[in-house]
Scaffold this active site. Sequence first.
Site, PDB file in Angstrom:
ATOM      1  N   TRP A 107       3.886   0.965  -3.586  1.00 43.38           N
ATOM      2  CA  TRP A 107       4.460   1.598  -4.783  1.00 43.38           C
ATOM      3  C   TRP A 107       5.234   2.852  -4.429  1.00 43.38           C
ATOM      4  O   TRP A 107       6.271   3.136  -5.024  1.00 43.38           O
ATOM      5  CB  TRP A 107       3.377   1.882  -5.824  1.00 43.38           C
ATOM      6  CG  TRP A 107       2.748   0.626  -6.352  1.00 43.38           C
ATOM      7  CD1 TRP A 107       1.436   0.259  -6.243  1.00 43.38           C
ATOM      8  CD2 TRP A 107       3.395  -0.455  -7.044  1.00 43.38           C
ATOM      9  NE1 TRP A 107       1.240  -0.967  -6.820  1.00 43.38           N
ATOM     10  CE2 TRP A 107       2.421  -1.431  -7.319  1.00 43.38           C
ATOM     11  CE3 TRP A 107       4.720  -0.691  -7.451  1.00 43.38           C
ATOM     12  CZ2 TRP A 107       2.712  -2.624  -7.994  1.00 43.38           C
ATOM     13  CZ3 TRP A 107       5.004  -1.878  -8.121  1.00 43.38           C
ATOM     14  CH2 TRP A 107       4.012  -2.820  -8.387  1.00 43.38           C
TER      15      TRP A 107
ATOM     16  N   LYS B 280      -3.555  -0.379 -16.204  1.00 38.79           N
ATOM     17  CA  LYS B 280      -4.680  -0.372 -15.274  1.00 38.79           C
ATOM     18  C   LYS B 280      -5.863   0.374 -15.887  1.00 38.79           C
ATOM     19  O   LYS B 280      -6.917  -0.177 -16.041  1.00 38.79           O
ATOM     20  CB  LYS B 280      -4.289   0.260 -13.947  1.00 38.79           C
ATOM     21  CG  LYS B 280      -3.647  -0.725 -12.969  1.00 38.79           C
ATOM     22  CD  LYS B 280      -2.185  -0.623 -12.901  1.00 38.79           C
ATOM     23  CE  LYS B 280      -1.569  -1.678 -11.995  1.00 38.79           C
ATOM     24  NZ  LYS B 280      -0.211  -1.288 -11.619  1.00 38.79           N
TER      25      LYS B 280
ATOM     26  N   ASP C 213       2.847   9.397  -9.299  1.00 34.16           N
ATOM     27  CA  ASP C 213       2.580   8.099  -9.918  1.00 34.16           C
ATOM     28  C   ASP C 213       1.059   7.950  -9.939  1.00 34.16           C
ATOM     29  O   ASP C 213       0.432   7.797  -8.896  1.00 34.16           O
ATOM     30  CB  ASP C 213       3.239   6.994  -9.079  1.00 34.16           C
ATOM     31  CG  ASP C 213       2.898   5.595  -9.587  1.00 34.16           C
ATOM     32  OD1 ASP C 213       2.161   5.470 -10.578  1.00 34.16           O
ATOM     33  OD2 ASP C 213       3.392   4.624  -8.975  1.00 34.16           O
TER      34      ASP C 213
END
Length: 361
Positions: A102, A196, A172
Site C-alpha cells: 500500500w 477494515k 494511511d
Amino acid sequence: MSQVYNFNAGPAILPRPVLEHIRHELLDYEGRGLSIMEMSHRSKEFMALVAEAEALIKELLAVPSGYRVLFLQGGASTQFAMVPMNFLPSERTADYLLTGVWSEKALEEAKTFGKTHIAGSTKEDQYRRVLRPEEVQLSDNPAYVHLTSNNTIYGTQWRALPTFGEHPLVADMSSDILSRPFDVAPYALIYAGAQKNLGPAGVTIVIIREEWIARVPKTVPSMLRYDIHAKNDSLYNTPPVFPIYATCLVLRWLQELGGAEEIALRNETKAATIYNVIDESDGFYRGHAERDSRSLMNITFRLPTEQLEKAFASQAKAQGFVGLEGHRSVGGLRASTYNAMPLEGCVALADFMREFQRTQG
Ligand SMILES: *Cc1c(COP(=O)(O)O)cnc(C)c1O
C-alpha cells in the site's frame, strides 16, 4: 445458521450489535417510516449523523482543536492521489516510507504529481518489519512524510508510531484506525477506508489539519479538494449515506465499550492468543512479521508446505473460520483480528491451530 468466525481482511467483520441495530431499524429509521438509505442527505436526521460521526472520531482519538474529520468516497486509493494533488507543490519533495504494497501504491501515485523521495524501505527484508528510526533518511525539508501505520498484507504495524520533528506526517491508517490511542498532533492528514476497522466499504475517513485545508491550490477539481468537502461538512455532493450511518453506529459501539484505550487492550490480548500458538509451535507455524513489528490487526503465517497450508485453509473453513487465506501476492495464511473480532473467535482459532498441528504436524 451455524456459527462463523469472520477473519476476512476487508471488507471485514462488523460488530454484531451494530448489525442487529441496522436490521432493527432498516425499514423505519427513528419512526420516519423510511430507511436511512431513502432519505435526503440534507435531512436533519442525516446531517445529525454526519456531525455525530465527526464528533465521535474527535472524541475517541482525542483529536486536538484545529482539525476536521471528512467523509469522502473513492477509498484509500483515491487518497493516494488526492494527498499529493493538494499538498505537493511542484518545487517541493514528498517523502515516503515504504513498508508494504500500500505504501508503494501511495508513492506511485505521488510520482505522477511531483517530486518524491523514498526515505526508507524494508522491501529487501520482504516487508517483514517496519523501519528502525536510524534507517530513515528524510529529504531536505519535505512537504510531508507519508507512512502506512499497519501493513494489511504483510501483517506488520508501527507499534510505536514515528515522528520527525516539525515535518508534517501523512498516514494511511486504513487497517488500524481506532484500534489504539495515539497522538494525532504530528499528523497533518490521516486517511482510512472504512471497510477494515470502521464500517462497510464506501466511505473514507480523513482527519485533516485546518491549516492544511486553507492551502489547497485552486487548480484541483472540486471533488478532489479537501477545502470544498470541509466547507460543505462532507455534503458537497451526495455522500455514501448508508456507509456513514453504519460507521456512526460502529463509533457509538466503540465509545460504549470504553473507547480507544479499552479496544487497544482487547486487541493486544486477542493477537497474543494467536501469536502464542505460533511461538509455541516449534516452527510448525512461521510468522511472516518480525516480532517487534507484529501487527495486532493482521496475523500472517506460513506452514511447512503449501499442501499443509491448503489443508489448513479447507479444514478451517469446514469448521466455520472464514477468510484465512493470505493475500494473493504473498500466499500463506492471514487472520485479521480487527476491533469487531471478539476474543472468543481468536481463542477458537488458536485451539484449531493447536489441534491441526497435533493431527497433521
Ligand atoms: C485496503 C487498504 C487500502 C486500499 O483501500 P481501498 O479502500 O480499496 O482503496 C489502502 N491502504 C491500506 C493500508 C489498506 O489496508
